[in-house]
Design a protein around this motif. Structure first.
Motif, PDB file in Angstrom:
ATOM      1  N   GLU A   1      77.657 -93.504 -63.595  1.00 53.57           N
ATOM      2  CA  GLU A   1      77.704 -94.798 -63.647  1.00 53.57           C
ATOM      3  C   GLU A   1      78.354 -95.490 -64.805  1.00 53.57           C
ATOM      4  O   GLU A   1      79.299 -96.320 -64.639  1.00 53.57           O
ATOM      5  CB  GLU A   1      76.542 -95.644 -63.212  1.00 53.57           C
ATOM      6  CG  GLU A   1      75.719 -95.197 -62.213  1.00 53.57           C
ATOM      7  CD  GLU A   1      74.463 -96.332 -61.995  1.00 53.57           C
ATOM      8  OE1 GLU A   1      74.598 -97.499 -62.582  1.00 53.57           O
ATOM      9  OE2 GLU A   1      73.763 -95.955 -60.990  1.00 53.57           O
ATOM     10  N   LYS A   2      78.030 -94.761 -66.059  1.00 54.84           N
ATOM     11  CA  LYS A   2      78.694 -95.356 -67.321  1.00 54.84           C
ATOM     12  C   LYS A   2      79.188 -94.044 -68.045  1.00 54.84           C
ATOM     13  O   LYS A   2      78.855 -93.431 -68.949  1.00 54.84           O
ATOM     14  CB  LYS A   2      77.827 -96.119 -68.171  1.00 54.84           C
ATOM     15  CG  LYS A   2      77.209 -97.315 -67.549  1.00 54.84           C
ATOM     16  CD  LYS A   2      76.254 -97.947 -68.634  1.00 54.84           C
ATOM     17  CE  LYS A   2      75.721 -99.072 -67.851  1.00 54.84           C
ATOM     18  NZ  LYS A   2      74.665 -99.711 -68.491  1.00 54.84           N
TER      19      LYS A   2
ATOM     20  N   GLU B   1      79.670 -83.381 -74.414  1.00 55.31           N
ATOM     21  CA  GLU B   1      78.881 -82.222 -73.483  1.00 55.31           C
ATOM     22  C   GLU B   1      78.753 -82.730 -72.110  1.00 55.31           C
ATOM     23  O   GLU B   1      78.926 -82.045 -71.315  1.00 55.31           O
ATOM     24  CB  GLU B   1      77.845 -81.768 -74.336  1.00 55.31           C
ATOM     25  CG  GLU B   1      78.104 -81.215 -75.827  1.00 55.31           C
ATOM     26  CD  GLU B   1      78.386 -81.958 -76.970  1.00 55.31           C
ATOM     27  OE1 GLU B   1      77.902 -83.242 -76.666  1.00 55.31           O
ATOM     28  OE2 GLU B   1      79.055 -81.568 -77.868  1.00 55.31           O
ATOM     29  N   ALA B   2      77.897 -83.849 -72.125  1.00 52.70           N
ATOM     30  CA  ALA B   2      77.592 -84.167 -70.726  1.00 52.70           C
ATOM     31  C   ALA B   2      78.801 -84.622 -69.840  1.00 52.70           C
ATOM     32  O   ALA B   2      78.767 -84.338 -68.686  1.00 52.70           O
ATOM     33  CB  ALA B   2      76.730 -85.576 -70.766  1.00 52.70           C
ATOM     34  N   TRP B   3      79.880 -85.106 -70.443  1.00 49.18           N
ATOM     35  CA  TRP B   3      81.103 -85.450 -69.563  1.00 49.18           C
ATOM     36  C   TRP B   3      81.790 -84.057 -69.184  1.00 49.18           C
ATOM     37  O   TRP B   3      82.213 -83.883 -67.955  1.00 49.18           O
ATOM     38  CB  TRP B   3      81.941 -86.134 -70.372  1.00 49.18           C
ATOM     39  CG  TRP B   3      83.081 -86.524 -69.689  1.00 49.18           C
ATOM     40  CD1 TRP B   3      84.321 -86.283 -69.961  1.00 49.18           C
ATOM     41  CD2 TRP B   3      83.320 -87.385 -68.610  1.00 49.18           C
ATOM     42  NE1 TRP B   3      85.484 -86.956 -69.029  1.00 49.18           N
ATOM     43  CE2 TRP B   3      84.793 -87.582 -68.128  1.00 49.18           C
ATOM     44  CE3 TRP B   3      82.357 -88.019 -67.559  1.00 49.18           C
ATOM     45  CZ2 TRP B   3      84.987 -88.190 -66.774  1.00 49.18           C
ATOM     46  CZ3 TRP B   3      82.707 -88.428 -66.453  1.00 49.18           C
ATOM     47  CH2 TRP B   3      84.178 -88.774 -66.150  1.00 49.18           C
ATOM     48  N   ALA B   4      81.676 -83.225 -70.032  1.00 44.48           N
ATOM     49  CA  ALA B   4      82.471 -81.923 -69.702  1.00 44.48           C
ATOM     50  C   ALA B   4      81.699 -81.123 -68.573  1.00 44.48           C
ATOM     51  O   ALA B   4      81.938 -80.493 -67.771  1.00 44.48           O
ATOM     52  CB  ALA B   4      82.535 -80.964 -71.123  1.00 44.48           C
TER      53      ALA B   4
ATOM     54  N   PHE C   1      79.787 -82.616 -66.288  1.00 42.99           N
ATOM     55  CA  PHE C   1      80.150 -83.219 -65.116  1.00 42.99           C
ATOM     56  C   PHE C   1      81.672 -82.747 -64.684  1.00 42.99           C
ATOM     57  O   PHE C   1      81.795 -82.427 -63.406  1.00 42.99           O
ATOM     58  CB  PHE C   1      80.155 -84.891 -65.328  1.00 42.99           C
ATOM     59  CG  PHE C   1      80.949 -85.314 -63.952  1.00 42.99           C
ATOM     60  CD1 PHE C   1      80.082 -85.381 -62.722  1.00 42.99           C
ATOM     61  CD2 PHE C   1      81.985 -86.011 -63.924  1.00 42.99           C
ATOM     62  CE1 PHE C   1      80.457 -86.088 -61.454  1.00 42.99           C
ATOM     63  CE2 PHE C   1      82.577 -86.425 -62.954  1.00 42.99           C
ATOM     64  CZ  PHE C   1      81.677 -86.457 -61.524  1.00 42.99           C
ATOM     65  N   LEU C   2      82.649 -82.595 -65.463  1.00 44.19           N
ATOM     66  CA  LEU C   2      83.825 -82.267 -64.888  1.00 44.19           C
ATOM     67  C   LEU C   2      84.066 -80.788 -64.520  1.00 44.19           C
ATOM     68  O   LEU C   2      84.758 -80.514 -63.479  1.00 44.19           O
ATOM     69  CB  LEU C   2      84.895 -82.683 -65.929  1.00 44.19           C
ATOM     70  CG  LEU C   2      85.316 -84.082 -66.206  1.00 44.19           C
ATOM     71  CD1 LEU C   2      86.067 -84.266 -67.636  1.00 44.19           C
ATOM     72  CD2 LEU C   2      85.599 -84.773 -65.099  1.00 44.19           C
ATOM     73  N   PHE C   3      83.207 -79.952 -64.891  1.00 43.63           N
ATOM     74  CA  PHE C   3      83.650 -78.495 -65.148  1.00 43.63           C
ATOM     75  C   PHE C   3      82.584 -77.613 -64.624  1.00 43.63           C
ATOM     76  O   PHE C   3      82.827 -76.579 -63.865  1.00 43.63           O
ATOM     77  CB  PHE C   3      84.118 -77.951 -66.439  1.00 43.63           C
ATOM     78  CG  PHE C   3      85.262 -78.709 -66.955  1.00 43.63           C
ATOM     79  CD1 PHE C   3      86.393 -78.862 -66.506  1.00 43.63           C
ATOM     80  CD2 PHE C   3      85.069 -79.437 -68.347  1.00 43.63           C
ATOM     81  CE1 PHE C   3      87.582 -79.272 -66.941  1.00 43.63           C
ATOM     82  CE2 PHE C   3      86.293 -80.051 -68.814  1.00 43.63           C
ATOM     83  CZ  PHE C   3      87.449 -80.098 -68.076  1.00 43.63           C
ATOM     84  N   MET C   4      81.372 -78.217 -64.771  1.00 47.40           N
ATOM     85  CA  MET C   4      80.133 -77.066 -64.251  1.00 47.40           C
ATOM     86  C   MET C   4      79.933 -77.531 -62.937  1.00 47.40           C
ATOM     87  O   MET C   4      79.791 -78.686 -62.334  1.00 47.40           O
ATOM     88  CB  MET C   4      78.852 -77.641 -65.033  1.00 47.40           C
ATOM     89  CG  MET C   4      79.266 -77.092 -66.317  1.00 47.40           C
ATOM     90  SD  MET C   4      79.810 -75.446 -66.905  1.00 47.40           S
ATOM     91  CE  MET C   4      78.294 -74.549 -66.575  1.00 47.40           C
ATOM     92  N   ARG C   5      80.008 -76.555 -62.000  1.00 40.99           N
ATOM     93  CA  ARG C   5      79.625 -76.548 -60.561  1.00 40.99           C
ATOM     94  C   ARG C   5      78.485 -75.826 -60.011  1.00 40.99           C
ATOM     95  O   ARG C   5      78.107 -74.693 -60.774  1.00 40.99           O
ATOM     96  CB  ARG C   5      80.759 -76.294 -59.778  1.00 40.99           C
ATOM     97  CG  ARG C   5      82.292 -77.276 -59.935  1.00 40.99           C
ATOM     98  CD  ARG C   5      81.748 -78.589 -59.394  1.00 40.99           C
ATOM     99  NE  ARG C   5      82.887 -79.545 -59.452  1.00 40.99           N
ATOM    100  CZ  ARG C   5      83.022 -80.289 -60.626  1.00 40.99           C
ATOM    101  NH1 ARG C   5      82.017 -80.523 -61.411  1.00 40.99           N
ATOM    102  NH2 ARG C   5      83.979 -81.032 -60.320  1.00 40.99           N
TER     103      ARG C   5
END
Length: 99
Positions: free
Chosen positions: A29-30, A37-40, A42-46
């Motif tokens: 949401e934000k 680390e949290a943004w990375a 979300f973007l890269f860890m699946r």
């Protein structure tokens, strides 16, 4: 090769489609408040599931619509096809007609 059943066009060869990644990922949401680390993450860890896995696909050489596929990652068997926004079927559930 996979035969993927487009919900609008029917069964087609996989070369008509483009893979869109893991289905049902929710964007934070934000995102500005996330750490690097949290943004990375979300973007890269699946999810790396061995078994039933929900994926997004687009019928680029047909109707150009996005939809979801529940596919077994070991056998590549397509267990279900369902529209974007629908609740995913129970893993392992079969559609009528064996697909």
């Amino acid at each position: 090769m996979l035969k993927i059943e487009c919900p609008w066009c029917g069964p087609r060869h996989e070369t008509e489609f483009r893979y869109g990644g893991e289905a049902h990922r929710v964007r934070p949401e934000k995102p500005d408040s996330l750490t690097d680390e949290a943004w990375a993450a979300f973007l890269f860890m699946r999810t790396n599931t061995k078994g039933a896995f929900a994926e997004r696909w687009c019928h680029v050489n047909g109707c150009r619509r996005w939809f979801n596929v529940l596919r077994h990652t070991v056998s590549h068997e397509i267990l279900a096809v369902y529209a974007m926004g629908e609740v995913p079927p129970v893993p392992g559930a079969r559609k009528e007609g064996g697909q």
